[in-house]
Design a protein around this motif. Structure first.
Motif, PDB file in Angstrom:
ATOM      1  N   ASP A 118     -29.289  42.961   9.833  1.00  0.00           N
ATOM      2  CA  ASP A 118     -28.821  43.428   8.524  1.00  0.00           C
ATOM      3  C   ASP A 118     -29.341  44.812   8.132  1.00  0.00           C
ATOM      4  N   ALA A 119     -29.685  45.630   9.125  1.00  0.00           N
ATOM      5  CA  ALA A 119     -30.062  47.019   8.843  1.00  0.00           C
ATOM      6  C   ALA A 119     -28.827  47.748   8.320  1.00  0.00           C
ATOM      7  N   GLU A 120     -29.032  48.642   7.373  1.00  0.00           N
ATOM      8  CA  GLU A 120     -27.926  49.355   6.740  1.00  0.00           C
ATOM      9  C   GLU A 120     -27.481  50.547   7.587  1.00  0.00           C
ATOM     10  N   GLU A 121     -26.174  50.788   7.619  1.00  0.00           N
ATOM     11  CA  GLU A 121     -25.651  51.934   8.356  1.00  0.00           C
ATOM     12  C   GLU A 121     -26.076  53.223   7.655  1.00  0.00           C
ATOM     13  N   THR A 122     -26.632  54.169   8.438  1.00  0.00           N
ATOM     14  CA  THR A 122     -27.117  55.424   7.866  1.00  0.00           C
ATOM     15  C   THR A 122     -26.375  56.640   8.394  1.00  0.00           C
ATOM     16  N   GLY A 123     -25.470  56.451   9.318  1.00  0.00           N
ATOM     17  CA  GLY A 123     -24.737  57.578   9.897  1.00  0.00           C
ATOM     18  C   GLY A 123     -24.405  57.288  11.345  1.00  0.00           C
ATOM     19  N   TRP A 132     -22.513  56.546  18.320  1.00  0.00           N
ATOM     20  CA  TRP A 132     -23.073  55.240  18.005  1.00  0.00           C
ATOM     21  C   TRP A 132     -23.353  55.177  16.511  1.00  0.00           C
ATOM     22  N   GLU A 133     -23.085  54.021  15.886  1.00  0.00           N
ATOM     23  CA  GLU A 133     -23.500  53.794  14.502  1.00  0.00           C
ATOM     24  C   GLU A 133     -25.021  53.705  14.499  1.00  0.00           C
ATOM     25  N   HIS A 134     -25.653  54.389  13.551  1.00  0.00           N
ATOM     26  CA  HIS A 134     -27.106  54.269  13.399  1.00  0.00           C
ATOM     27  C   HIS A 134     -27.363  53.387  12.190  1.00  0.00           C
ATOM     28  N   ARG A 135     -28.122  52.326  12.380  1.00  0.00           N
ATOM     29  CA  ARG A 135     -28.471  51.408  11.300  1.00  0.00           C
ATOM     30  C   ARG A 135     -29.982  51.363  11.184  1.00  0.00           C
ATOM     31  N   GLU A 136     -30.458  51.233   9.953  1.00  0.00           N
ATOM     32  CA  GLU A 136     -31.907  51.260   9.755  1.00  0.00           C
ATOM     33  C   GLU A 136     -32.311  50.385   8.577  1.00  0.00           C
ATOM     34  N   SER A 137     -33.454  49.740   8.733  1.00  0.00           N
ATOM     35  CA  SER A 137     -34.114  49.050   7.635  1.00  0.00           C
ATOM     36  C   SER A 137     -35.585  49.431   7.710  1.00  0.00           C
ATOM     37  N   GLU A 138     -36.389  48.852   6.854  1.00  0.00           N
ATOM     38  CA  GLU A 138     -37.797  49.224   6.822  1.00  0.00           C
ATOM     39  C   GLU A 138     -38.504  48.935   8.142  1.00  0.00           C
ATOM     40  N   TRP A 140     -36.711  47.747  11.166  1.00  0.00           N
ATOM     41  CA  TRP A 140     -35.800  47.547  12.286  1.00  0.00           C
ATOM     42  C   TRP A 140     -34.786  48.682  12.338  1.00  0.00           C
ATOM     43  N   SER A 141     -34.460  49.138  13.527  1.00  0.00           N
ATOM     44  CA  SER A 141     -33.415  50.153  13.709  1.00  0.00           C
ATOM     45  C   SER A 141     -32.441  49.663  14.758  1.00  0.00           C
ATOM     46  N   ALA A 142     -31.229  50.172  14.705  1.00  0.00           N
ATOM     47  CA  ALA A 142     -30.225  49.767  15.684  1.00  0.00           C
ATOM     48  C   ALA A 142     -29.218  50.879  15.903  1.00  0.00           C
ATOM     49  N   LEU A 143     -28.730  50.942  17.128  1.00  0.00           N
ATOM     50  CA  LEU A 143     -27.580  51.770  17.472  1.00  0.00           C
ATOM     51  C   LEU A 143     -26.490  50.806  17.914  1.00  0.00           C
ATOM     52  N   VAL A 144     -25.286  51.006  17.384  1.00  0.00           N
ATOM     53  CA  VAL A 144     -24.177  50.089  17.637  1.00  0.00           C
ATOM     54  C   VAL A 144     -22.993  50.878  18.162  1.00  0.00           C
ATOM     55  N   LEU A 145     -22.417  50.394  19.242  1.00  0.00           N
ATOM     56  CA  LEU A 145     -21.213  50.998  19.800  1.00  0.00           C
ATOM     57  C   LEU A 145     -20.154  49.910  19.901  1.00  0.00           C
ATOM     58  N   ARG A 146     -19.072  50.085  19.124  1.00  0.00           N
ATOM     59  CA  ARG A 146     -17.971  49.118  19.127  1.00  0.00           C
ATOM     60  C   ARG A 146     -16.879  49.666  20.042  1.00  0.00           C
ATOM     61  N   GLU A 147     -16.689  49.006  21.156  1.00  0.00           N
ATOM     62  CA  GLU A 147     -15.674  49.405  22.122  1.00  0.00           C
ATOM     63  C   GLU A 147     -14.506  48.432  22.041  1.00  0.00           C
ATOM     64  N   ASP A 148     -13.437  48.726  22.754  1.00  0.00           N
ATOM     65  CA  ASP A 148     -12.263  47.869  22.749  1.00  0.00           C
ATOM     66  C   ASP A 148     -12.583  46.562  23.472  1.00  0.00           C
ATOM     67  N   GLY A 149     -12.784  45.483  22.714  1.00  0.00           N
ATOM     68  CA  GLY A 149     -13.020  44.168  23.289  1.00  0.00           C
ATOM     69  C   GLY A 149     -14.474  43.779  23.464  1.00  0.00           C
TER      70      GLY A 149
END
Length: 187
Positions: A118-123, A132-138, A140-149
């Motif tokens: 549940d880290a918030e998208e920051t850019g 990659w979507e960059h998500r961050e919380s206090e 936890w951090s995440a990079l997300v890549l949504r590909e076809d399928g």
């Protein structure tokens, strides 16, 4: 009456007991201080990667072999093929943190919610020519890549540079170029 005083015998026993305890503590301190560096157990994730290649209907993304040479240690690998194919590989980072790489053909929002905690998208962050979507919380951090399928998530308590360095070290079966330019953050 005895010539020995009860108080002097008691002091002598206390001194002997204290001496024994000090020797034990010093021996333990010596053993602990001479131990070599931290030993992080390593796992081989390649067998699961082969299973994912057979089970998945999408190009499989793998950590590049040179990640280990750069100080990353694979510490866990889990695979679930009972529903949507989901494979996660945990790594101890070169900077003593942790990163979890997950790829799944499950519902993208559910995968991101579970792995990005549940880290918030920051850019966005550009890594390896992909945004990659960059998500961050206090914590936890995440990079997300949504590909076809399918969806790729690189997440953990590591900082953005480590996450981007790891994401840049991923190779997709159909990639012809696995280079990783320096990460840049965009809003």
């Amino acid at each position: 009456m005895s010539e020995h005083s009860r108080s002097s015998a008691t002091f002598k026993n206390y001194a002997i007991s204290l001496g024994v305890i000090v020797v034990i503590v010093l021996a333990l301190a010596f053993v602990v201080s001479t131990r070599s560096g931290e030993n992080i157990p390593s796992v081989d994730y390649r067998p699961e990667a082969d299973v994912v290649r057979e089970a998945a209907d999408y190009p499989v993304t793998l950590p590049a072999a040179d990640l280990v040479e750069r100080g990353w240690t694979p510490t866990s690998s889990t695979l679930d093929t009972t529903g949507p194919v989901e494979w996660s590989v945990g790594f101890a980072t070169a900077e003593d943190s942790h990163v979890m790489f997950t790829q799944s053909d499950g519902d993208p929002d559910a995968v991101v919610s579970a792995r990005a905690r549940d880290a918030e998208e920051t850019g966005t962050v550009s890594v390896g020519g992909r945004e990659w979507e960059h998500r961050e919380s206090e914590e936890w951090s995440a990079l997300v890549l949504r590909e076809d399928g399918y969806t790729l998530v690189v997440a953990g308590p590591a900082d953005l540079d480590e996450l981007a360095g790891f994401a840049g070290g991923l190779v997709t079966d159909d990639d012809s170029d696995a280079s990783s330019p320096a990460p840049t953050e965009e809003d």
